[in-house]
Design a protein around this motif. Sequence first.
Motif, PDB file in Angstrom:
ATOM      1  N   GLN A 191      46.368  49.025  38.794  1.00 19.18           N
ATOM      2  CA  GLN A 191      45.504  48.156  37.995  1.00 19.18           C
ATOM      3  C   GLN A 191      45.867  48.260  36.518  1.00 19.18           C
ATOM      4  OE1 GLN A 191      41.330  48.865  38.555  1.00 19.18           O
ATOM      5  NE2 GLN A 191      40.738  47.047  37.433  1.00 19.18           N
ATOM      6  N   GLU A 192      46.170  49.468  36.072  1.00 19.81           N
ATOM      7  CA  GLU A 192      46.524  49.669  34.662  1.00 19.81           C
ATOM      8  C   GLU A 192      47.825  48.943  34.322  1.00 19.81           C
ATOM      9  OE1 GLU A 192      45.755  52.318  36.730  1.00 19.81           O
ATOM     10  OE2 GLU A 192      43.696  52.398  36.015  1.00 19.81           O
ATOM     11  N   GLU A 193      48.825  48.992  35.230  1.00 20.47           N
ATOM     12  CA  GLU A 193      50.095  48.297  34.988  1.00 20.47           C
ATOM     13  C   GLU A 193      49.884  46.779  34.948  1.00 20.47           C
ATOM     14  OE1 GLU A 193      53.499  51.112  37.027  1.00 20.47           O
ATOM     15  OE2 GLU A 193      52.176  49.954  38.346  1.00 20.47           O
ATOM     16  N   ALA A 194      49.075  46.282  35.847  1.00 21.64           N
ATOM     17  CA  ALA A 194      48.829  44.844  35.901  1.00 21.64           C
ATOM     18  C   ALA A 194      48.142  44.353  34.630  1.00 21.64           C
ATOM     19  CB  ALA A 194      47.990  44.494  37.123  1.00 21.64           C
ATOM     20  N   LEU A 195      47.247  45.148  34.082  1.00 25.53           N
ATOM     21  CA  LEU A 195      46.498  44.741  32.897  1.00 25.53           C
ATOM     22  C   LEU A 195      47.174  45.127  31.587  1.00 25.53           C
ATOM     23  CD1 LEU A 195      42.908  45.693  34.100  1.00 25.53           C
ATOM     24  CD2 LEU A 195      43.825  43.385  33.785  1.00 25.53           C
ATOM     25  N   SER A 196      48.293  45.841  31.650  1.00 22.33           N
ATOM     26  CA  SER A 196      48.911  46.378  30.434  1.00 22.33           C
ATOM     27  C   SER A 196      49.339  45.302  29.444  1.00 22.33           C
ATOM     28  CB  SER A 196      50.108  47.267  30.784  1.00 22.33           C
ATOM     29  OG  SER A 196      51.142  46.485  31.371  1.00 22.33           O
ATOM     30  N   ASN A 197      49.753  44.144  29.871  1.00 22.25           N
ATOM     31  CA  ASN A 197      50.181  43.083  28.956  1.00 22.25           C
ATOM     32  C   ASN A 197      49.150  41.962  28.817  1.00 22.25           C
ATOM     33  OD1 ASN A 197      52.711  44.136  28.224  1.00 22.25           O
ATOM     34  ND2 ASN A 197      53.585  43.454  30.160  1.00 22.25           N
ATOM     35  N   ALA A 198      47.977  42.141  29.394  1.00 18.16           N
ATOM     36  CA  ALA A 198      46.953  41.104  29.301  1.00 18.16           C
ATOM     37  C   ALA A 198      46.452  41.012  27.872  1.00 18.16           C
ATOM     38  CB  ALA A 198      45.799  41.417  30.244  1.00 18.16           C
ATOM     39  N   SER A 249      39.391  43.808  34.578  1.00 16.61           N
ATOM     40  CA  SER A 249      39.835  42.494  35.046  1.00 16.61           C
ATOM     41  C   SER A 249      40.436  41.710  33.890  1.00 16.61           C
ATOM     42  CB  SER A 249      38.666  41.697  35.617  1.00 16.61           C
ATOM     43  OG  SER A 249      38.093  42.374  36.699  1.00 16.61           O
ATOM     44  N   PHE A 250      41.221  40.692  34.228  1.00 16.09           N
ATOM     45  CA  PHE A 250      41.734  39.795  33.202  1.00 16.09           C
ATOM     46  C   PHE A 250      40.576  38.995  32.641  1.00 16.09           C
ATOM     47  CE2 PHE A 250      45.368  40.363  36.046  1.00 16.09           C
ATOM     48  CZ  PHE A 250      46.365  40.681  35.145  1.00 16.09           C
TER      49      PHE A 250
END
Length: 102
Positions: free
Chosen positions: A76-83, A90-91
Amino acid sequence: MTEHVTEKDVRAIAEYCRIGLADSEIPQMAADLNAIIDELAPITEYDLDGVEPTFHPIGDLSNVMREDVEGTSFTQEEALSNAPKQQDGSFLIPSILGGGEA
């Protein structure tokens, strides 16, 4: 020209397909459809005895998708790292219906 399709048929087809045709367009559409059917008439003259019907141009192709195999994924942290914005894991995106700020 043979009348394969009547104006009543055109109205029913247009209604079924949800195509808006004006009353003035119905006669021309009927004439066009009848002309198309007349142009296709020679197809009925082919000798098709012994020809097996096909339902797909590639034959017995049943599924072109690969098997659904579980693999490694992002945390989850990797997925949100560039948000640009996130909230509660969540995004956070702008509302497309209005009434909210993101």
